[in-house]
Scaffold this motif. Structure first.
Motif, PDB file in Angstrom:
ATOM      1  N   GLY A  34      60.438   1.549  28.298  1.00  0.00           N
ATOM      2  CA  GLY A  34      59.819   1.226  29.449  1.00  0.00           C
ATOM      3  C   GLY A  34      59.994  -0.324  29.665  1.00  0.00           C
ATOM      4  O   GLY A  34      60.880  -0.710  29.379  1.00  0.00           O
ATOM      5  N   LEU A  35      59.005  -0.779  30.582  1.00  0.00           N
ATOM      6  CA  LEU A  35      59.096  -2.033  31.116  1.00  0.00           C
ATOM      7  C   LEU A  35      58.593  -3.222  29.932  1.00  0.00           C
ATOM      8  O   LEU A  35      57.613  -2.927  29.424  1.00  0.00           O
ATOM      9  N   VAL A  36      59.108  -4.291  29.891  1.00  0.00           N
ATOM     10  CA  VAL A  36      58.576  -5.404  28.827  1.00  0.00           C
ATOM     11  C   VAL A  36      57.310  -5.733  29.483  1.00  0.00           C
ATOM     12  O   VAL A  36      56.434  -6.030  28.492  1.00  0.00           O
ATOM     13  N   THR A  37      56.866  -5.651  30.618  1.00  0.00           N
ATOM     14  CA  THR A  37      55.346  -5.933  31.011  1.00  0.00           C
ATOM     15  C   THR A  37      54.383  -5.137  30.435  1.00  0.00           C
ATOM     16  O   THR A  37      53.365  -5.340  30.152  1.00  0.00           O
ATOM     17  N   ASP A  38      54.884  -3.675  29.898  1.00  0.00           N
ATOM     18  CA  ASP A  38      54.012  -2.704  29.348  1.00  0.00           C
ATOM     19  C   ASP A  38      53.522  -3.334  27.827  1.00  0.00           C
ATOM     20  O   ASP A  38      52.573  -2.848  27.617  1.00  0.00           O
ATOM     21  N   LEU A  39      54.329  -4.271  27.430  1.00  0.00           N
ATOM     22  CA  LEU A  39      54.015  -4.836  26.119  1.00  0.00           C
ATOM     23  C   LEU A  39      52.878  -5.750  26.113  1.00  0.00           C
ATOM     24  O   LEU A  39      52.261  -6.346  25.100  1.00  0.00           O
ATOM     25  N   LEU A  40      52.747  -6.118  27.288  1.00  0.00           N
ATOM     26  CA  LEU A  40      51.607  -7.442  27.528  1.00  0.00           C
ATOM     27  C   LEU A  40      50.365  -7.301  26.971  1.00  0.00           C
ATOM     28  O   LEU A  40      50.057  -8.224  26.193  1.00  0.00           O
ATOM     29  N   PRO A  41      49.656  -6.146  27.179  1.00  0.00           N
ATOM     30  CA  PRO A  41      48.228  -5.985  26.659  1.00  0.00           C
ATOM     31  C   PRO A  41      48.213  -5.989  25.193  1.00  0.00           C
ATOM     32  O   PRO A  41      47.232  -6.635  24.723  1.00  0.00           O
ATOM     33  N   GLU A  42      49.036  -5.743  24.413  1.00  0.00           N
ATOM     34  CA  GLU A  42      49.288  -5.844  23.187  1.00  0.00           C
ATOM     35  C   GLU A  42      49.533  -7.311  22.568  1.00  0.00           C
ATOM     36  O   GLU A  42      48.957  -7.512  21.527  1.00  0.00           O
ATOM     37  N   PHE A  43      50.113  -7.786  23.321  1.00  0.00           N
ATOM     38  CA  PHE A  43      50.026  -9.553  22.648  1.00  0.00           C
ATOM     39  C   PHE A  43      49.231 -10.411  23.434  1.00  0.00           C
ATOM     40  O   PHE A  43      49.074 -11.563  22.969  1.00  0.00           O
ATOM     41  N   ALA A  44      48.710 -10.119  24.664  1.00  0.00           N
ATOM     42  CA  ALA A  44      47.803 -11.174  25.482  1.00  0.00           C
ATOM     43  C   ALA A  44      46.956 -11.985  24.701  1.00  0.00           C
ATOM     44  O   ALA A  44      46.633 -12.980  25.032  1.00  0.00           O
ATOM     45  N   ASP A  45      46.118 -11.363  23.825  1.00  0.00           N
ATOM     46  CA  ASP A  45      44.893 -11.791  23.411  1.00  0.00           C
ATOM     47  C   ASP A  45      45.347 -13.015  22.313  1.00  0.00           C
ATOM     48  O   ASP A  45      44.915 -13.843  21.891  1.00  0.00           O
ATOM     49  N   TRP A  46      46.456 -12.238  21.667  1.00  0.00           N
ATOM     50  CA  TRP A  46      47.021 -13.391  20.696  1.00  0.00           C
ATOM     51  C   TRP A  46      47.504 -14.694  21.050  1.00  0.00           C
ATOM     52  O   TRP A  46      47.486 -15.705  20.460  1.00  0.00           O
ATOM     53  N   ALA A  47      48.085 -14.616  22.320  1.00  0.00           N
ATOM     54  CA  ALA A  47      48.778 -15.786  22.746  1.00  0.00           C
ATOM     55  C   ALA A  47      47.842 -16.957  23.591  1.00  0.00           C
ATOM     56  O   ALA A  47      47.013 -16.770  24.144  1.00  0.00           O
ATOM     57  N   ASP A  48      48.154 -18.261  23.107  1.00  0.00           N
ATOM     58  CA  ASP A  48      47.478 -19.170  23.619  1.00  0.00           C
ATOM     59  C   ASP A  48      48.025 -19.639  24.902  1.00  0.00           C
ATOM     60  O   ASP A  48      47.421 -20.269  25.807  1.00  0.00           O
ATOM     61  N   GLN A  49      49.502 -19.478  25.465  1.00  0.00           N
ATOM     62  CA  GLN A  49      50.145 -19.717  26.342  1.00  0.00           C
ATOM     63  C   GLN A  49      51.082 -18.822  26.613  1.00  0.00           C
ATOM     64  O   GLN A  49      51.790 -18.303  25.584  1.00  0.00           O
TER      65      GLN A  49
END
Ligand code: FAD
Length: 203
Positions: free
Chosen positions: A176-191
């Motif tokens: 799928g699209l790279v943006t599908d992965l965002l929910p999995e990593f967004a909380d981990w990210a500071d930026q």
């Protein structure tokens, strides 16, 4: 910022095939390494150079700095159908000289409180984000690079940086699209740093 002459160290086609890049047709992607100490010593992730692409192109073409190694810089570029400047660049041989201006533009700015950096690259958006990943890892940041491409072949960048891949045809990583992965990593990210086609930002 300087007008300099760089010498081609290598110029390799990473993959080549007729396809669609956003609304445009492309003929492949190249990686060119240039000896260019004046730019290599000053540039920061996010900056670019303006490359003079031969006598038939009046205007220089902007390309992001993709990698830096001591005195050398690498540019990662897509050749577009009827794109005569970048096509000229793809035909340069080892030892050829190329005039360019740089480094130009603002660099990515990492917030002093950030430690976990999430980089989201779509297609050629890998060009500046790879350099950011390389530089941030050297400075001991924790980096996750999400890289979305059409298929496995187009995901062929140096394995030095750990990637989480997404391909539209499912040949490697998430289907799928790279943006599908965002929910999995967004909380981990500071930026979060992103670079890709306009559609990627809308998703
Ligand atoms: C700051 C910045 C950084 C960038 N970094 C990168 C990077 O790292 N890697 C990368 O690949 N790209 C990058 N780009 C995009 C890149 O600069 C452009 O893709 C490039 O300038 C296009 O140049 P060209 O010579 O291929 O095409 P041009 O000759 O400028 O033509 C562009 C397009 O116009 C159309 N066109 C031109 N002539 C005709 C014609 N006669 N008939 C019909 N259509 C025509 C075609 O669709 C063609 O593809 C960056 C852009 C910016 C602004």
């Amino acid at each position: 910022m300087k007008q300099v002459t760089a010498t081609v160290i290598s110029n390799a086609k990473l993959w080549g095939e007729y396809g669609i890049l956003g609304r445009r047709k492309y003929l492949g992607a190249w990686l060119i390494w240039l000896k260019c100490p004046e730019v290599a010593s000053k540039t920061k992730p996010g900056q670019f150079v303006m490359v003079n692409c031969g006598e038939e192109c009046m205007l220089p073409r902007p390309l992001s700095i993709h990698q830096v190694n001591n005195t050398d810089i690498a540019l990662f570029f897509a050749v577009l159908e009827k794109g005569k400047g970048i096509s000229w660049l793809s035909q340069r041989k080892i030892g050829d000289n190329i005039d360019l201006l740089g480094p130009l533009g603002n660099n990515y700015s990492i917030h002093p409180e950030s430690h976990n950096l999430l980089l989201v690259a779509g297609g050629n958006g890998i060009a500046p984000l790879y350099f950011l990943a390389q530089d941030a890892l050297k400075k001991k940041y924790s980096v996750t690079l999400l890289y979305g491409t059409a298929d496995k072949k187009r995901c062929s960048i140096s394995p030095q940086i750990k990637l989480v891949s997404a391909t539209e045809d499912g040949t490697v990583g998430h289907h799928g699209l790279v943006t599908d992965l965002l929910p999995e990593f967004a909380d981990w990210a500071d930026q979060i740093f992103a670079c890709g086609p306009t559609e990627m930002y809308r998703d």
